[in-house]
Design a protein around this motif. Structure first.
Motif, short mmCIF file in Angstrom:
data_model
loop_
_atom_site.label_atom_id
_atom_site.label_comp_id
_atom_site.label_asym_id
_atom_site.label_seq_id
_atom_site.Cartn_x
_atom_site.Cartn_y
_atom_site.Cartn_z
N ILE A 264 13.34 -5.04 -0.16
CA ILE A 264 12.00 -4.62 0.34
C ILE A 264 12.07 -4.31 1.91
O ILE A 264 12.59 -5.31 2.49
CB ILE A 264 11.04 -5.98 0.20
CG1 ILE A 264 10.91 -6.38 -1.31
CG2 ILE A 264 9.71 -5.54 0.48
CD1 ILE A 264 10.39 -5.55 -2.57
N SER A 265 11.98 -3.34 2.23
CA SER A 265 11.99 -2.74 3.83
C SER A 265 11.05 -3.62 4.76
O SER A 265 10.09 -3.85 4.24
CB SER A 265 11.70 -1.42 3.88
OG SER A 265 11.69 -0.98 5.26
N GLU A 266 11.51 -4.04 5.73
CA GLU A 266 10.64 -4.76 6.66
C GLU A 266 9.41 -3.80 7.15
O GLU A 266 8.07 -4.33 7.33
CB GLU A 266 11.23 -5.24 7.92
CG GLU A 266 12.09 -6.39 7.87
CD GLU A 266 12.56 -7.05 9.00
OE1 GLU A 266 13.60 -7.57 9.08
OE2 GLU A 266 11.74 -6.88 9.93
N LEU B 27 1.88 -3.96 2.67
CA LEU B 27 1.81 -4.38 1.37
C LEU B 27 1.02 -5.84 1.41
O LEU B 27 0.18 -6.24 0.57
CB LEU B 27 3.16 -4.68 0.78
CG LEU B 27 4.13 -3.54 0.43
CD1 LEU B 27 5.57 -3.99 0.10
CD2 LEU B 27 3.10 -2.88 -0.55
N VAL B 28 1.06 -6.38 2.64
CA VAL B 28 0.11 -7.54 2.88
C VAL B 28 -1.19 -7.15 2.88
O VAL B 28 -2.21 -7.79 2.23
CB VAL B 28 0.40 -8.28 4.29
CG1 VAL B 28 -0.65 -9.27 4.69
CG2 VAL B 28 1.84 -9.01 4.23
N ASP C 182 10.60 -12.96 -2.62
CA ASP C 182 11.57 -13.54 -1.58
C ASP C 182 11.02 -13.38 -0.28
O ASP C 182 11.62 -13.86 0.86
CB ASP C 182 13.00 -13.12 -1.67
CG ASP C 182 13.61 -13.94 -3.00
OD1 ASP C 182 13.05 -14.76 -3.46
OD2 ASP C 182 14.76 -13.39 -3.56
N VAL C 183 10.11 -12.43 -0.13
CA VAL C 183 9.55 -11.97 1.43
C VAL C 183 8.26 -12.99 1.67
O VAL C 183 7.44 -13.10 1.04
CB VAL C 183 9.05 -10.40 1.28
CG1 VAL C 183 8.55 -10.16 2.86
CG2 VAL C 183 10.18 -9.71 1.08
N PRO C 184 8.79 -13.84 2.51
CA PRO C 184 7.82 -14.93 2.73
C PRO C 184 6.39 -14.58 3.09
O PRO C 184 5.34 -15.19 2.34
CB PRO C 184 8.32 -15.69 4.07
CG PRO C 184 9.87 -15.39 4.07
CD PRO C 184 9.83 -14.02 3.51
N ARG C 185 6.13 -13.70 3.89
CA ARG C 185 4.71 -13.02 4.22
C ARG C 185 4.13 -12.59 3.11
O ARG C 185 2.94 -12.46 2.93
CB ARG C 185 4.51 -12.12 5.30
CG ARG C 185 5.03 -12.62 6.44
CD ARG C 185 5.06 -11.47 7.64
NE ARG C 185 3.94 -10.74 7.64
CZ ARG C 185 3.67 -9.63 8.26
NH1 ARG C 185 4.75 -8.95 8.44
NH2 ARG C 185 2.48 -8.97 8.21
N LEU C 186 4.77 -11.79 1.93
CA LEU C 186 4.24 -11.45 0.87
C LEU C 186 3.71 -12.63 -0.12
O LEU C 186 2.83 -12.59 -0.68
CB LEU C 186 5.04 -10.31 -0.02
CG LEU C 186 5.50 -9.00 0.78
CD1 LEU C 186 6.40 -8.21 0.10
CD2 LEU C 186 4.07 -8.31 1.04
N LYS C 187 4.73 -13.52 -0.14
CA LYS C 187 4.33 -14.63 -0.99
C LYS C 187 3.29 -15.55 -0.68
O LYS C 187 2.29 -15.86 -1.27
CB LYS C 187 5.68 -15.51 -0.94
CG LYS C 187 5.71 -16.91 -2.10
CD LYS C 187 7.18 -17.24 -2.20
CE LYS C 187 7.15 -18.36 -3.36
NZ LYS C 187 6.68 -19.77 -2.78
N ARG D 297 -2.49 -16.84 -0.92
CA ARG D 297 -3.82 -17.11 -0.26
C ARG D 297 -4.80 -16.35 -0.90
O ARG D 297 -5.92 -16.59 -1.07
CB ARG D 297 -3.78 -16.65 1.22
CG ARG D 297 -4.80 -16.60 2.10
CD ARG D 297 -4.41 -16.49 3.61
NE ARG D 297 -3.57 -15.46 3.94
CZ ARG D 297 -3.49 -14.33 3.91
NH1 ARG D 297 -4.84 -13.78 3.72
NH2 ARG D 297 -2.43 -13.58 4.14
N ASN D 298 -4.48 -14.92 -1.43
CA ASN D 298 -5.45 -14.12 -2.18
C ASN D 298 -5.63 -14.42 -3.66
O ASN D 298 -6.31 -13.67 -4.37
CB ASN D 298 -5.31 -12.62 -1.75
CG ASN D 298 -5.36 -12.43 -0.44
OD1 ASN D 298 -6.56 -12.37 0.09
ND2 ASN D 298 -4.24 -12.21 0.41
N GLY D 299 -4.80 -15.33 -4.26
CA GLY D 299 -4.77 -15.33 -5.81
C GLY D 299 -4.27 -13.97 -6.43
O GLY D 299 -4.76 -13.79 -7.63
#
Lengths: 332, 332
Positions: A76-78, A84-85, A104-109, A114-116
């Protein structure tokens, strides 16, 4: 899992059309699910769909953003993370066919939690499977097998499903690879399953069904591929196929990725696949050949198909040029 | 990984001798590595070794505590944790063949890290593997294959290694299952590898070697087992065996775990294994049959072996009753 549609097709910063091959497959086979495409600056690919912002896609009712683009290293590209967030914040799920995991991308996880919302990493099975029990189950199954990897098994399977449905038959494509899963909205990447559970995963994917129903199962690899034949064997045993469709690419010089290995003769490939399939379904038989003749001109393709048809005594078609009606006829 | 020996064999609170089957296999085949055994109160199993405390084992030079005992659910018992932490504190590593991981027990993980010791969960490969390349490599390889699971492939492989070494041949047993790995001190649980990498893992396990060297590779499953044939196929392709030894248990009524499936005829099983093996090594041939006749009396065993020998035209031996000298002779 069951990925919800409609989809927004995410092409990111794809450097060329080939990088968007997965997205193209989804758009070709499920046009009614694909509401639009999202492209970053510099993207060199297009599916011919309306370009949408994430906000427009959410307003249009899109349920999932499908990352259908190859990337260097399969990660997943930075450069994609912000947008995507935003998709997750707008209430959409994300599905990806890349090797690298969304999860594995902390901000996506974090944004998904947070948004269910859900993150679907379709190459990575998240459920567990039982060991195959080999028990006969109702419903009919057709499996595509091949002389090699990447000879058109997914395409042939989808064409058979479409032809069966056109005739009013009850049929479901069953996906075993990442593009197929995005097209079906569900499935199992069988090559990513733990070895002990290959055929068990396929039994799960193609469960008992109505006696007249057909599962059309996407094949993987080849019994003649020195790297992947274990996967192909487990697929043959787990699917308990009634019908096999043999897939082939006639201009291939050697097995994909293995320069020392030539392709098997078609009759030998047919026989070995039937022998393996007959362990769990003694009635298994090959009903036709699907040949990818895209590298041949029309006349050479016609000759090639006629030769195969003649030597095997089975209908041989190019699903793209000819459709698969004659293969479905052969089921009768 | 390479598990260091000598071993202290940990039998825990095994409820009976059968629960210590893994430990028994290690003690039988590597008696020189097994310094002693450790038993908790109520343990009903014994290897006939000296009972040692953890302190005595460390003083005696033991490098690894081997958890060679089955347990309800295959997990690390809470009753074991205190004493295993003590082993780590004393500078010993721990190796386990259970499904449940040592590394998932927080107190063991913490104690291992604090002491700079290793936890070996031999059922769970921790390294990554490349996709098989199928390239011919020097060195010779013998693979045991079977009509079914649990018919004596590991035992036959170890007996062949021992016989080869007795004759001064250069030979190494290559382990593909948990008991084998504890016996060899290294190996890969091939049934726990991701499906795409089965044959790649076996290529890694049996690398290029001196032209006269034999890798004796422990087989798994059976081409005729509807649950596990994918693993067996990947093993045949990855090992590129020069020689196959067919293993069989003549009183088995049906395939293990599959009441609907009978055992294959020996000649068919032989032929199919040779066909699959010949994809990556066209010279592959079956050199003998190893029959587990433990359920037969001496006279019935003799008749059974004579019949198999006669029908297949290959030496047929029970490795336990007769040894495997005639199989190793057949390599010449």
């Amino acid at each position: 899992m069951a990925i919800e549609h409609p989809y927004l097709m995410f092409l990111g910063d794809a450097p060329d059309q080939l990088a968007a091959k997965t997205a193209k497959g989804v758009a070709d086979w499920r046009p009614e699910w694909c509401k639009g495409q999202f492209r970053l600056d510099g993207c060199q690919a297009s599916l011919g769909l309306d370009d949408m912002t994430m906000e427009e896609a959410a307003d249009a009712g899109c349920r999932t953003v499908v990352v259908g683009v190859a990337n260097r290293g399969g990660v997943i590209s930075e450069a994609w993370t912000d947008v995507l967030v935003r998709a997750l914040n707008l209430g959409m799920d994300i599905a990806s066919g890349l090797h690298g995991k969304l999860a594995d991308v902390p901000r996506l996880k974090e944004a998904a939690e947070r948004n269910g919302r859900k993150l679907f990493d379709v190459r990575h099975p998240t459920r567990g499977f039982a060991v195959a029990d080999g028990k006969k189950r109702p419903g009919k199954r057709l499996l595509t097998v091949g002389t090699d990897c990447s000879v058109g098994k997914m395409y042939a399977s989808l064409a058979v499903e479409a032809e069966m449905r056109r005739r009013g038959m009850s049929a479901d494509f069953r996906a075993t690879g990442q593009t197929g899963i995005l097209i079906a909205g569900d499935g199992v990447s069988v090559d990513a399953v733990i070895a002990d559970f290959i055929s068990g995963a396929v039994e799960w994917l193609t469960p008992a069904n109505d006696p007249g129903h057909w599962d059309v199962v996407e094949g993987q690899g080849s019994l003649f591929h020195a790297s992947f034949a274990g996967v192909s064997t487990g697929l043959l045993h787990g699917a308990q196929p009634d019908a096999l469709v043999l897939c082939h690419e006639p201009t291939r010089k050697h097995m994909r990725g293995l320069p020392d290995y030539g392709l098997p003769p078609l009759d030998l490939c047919r026989r070995r696949n039937e022998e393996v399939a007959q362990l769990t379904n003694p009635a298994a038989r090959t009903i036709g050949v699907a040949v990818n003749t895209s590298a041949l001109d029309a006349e050479a393709a016609r000759r090639c198909l006629a030769e195969i048809e003649d030597s095997l005594g089975l209908p041989a078609v190019d699903p793209v040029r000819d459709g698969v009606a004659r293969i479905v006829d052969a089921l009768a």
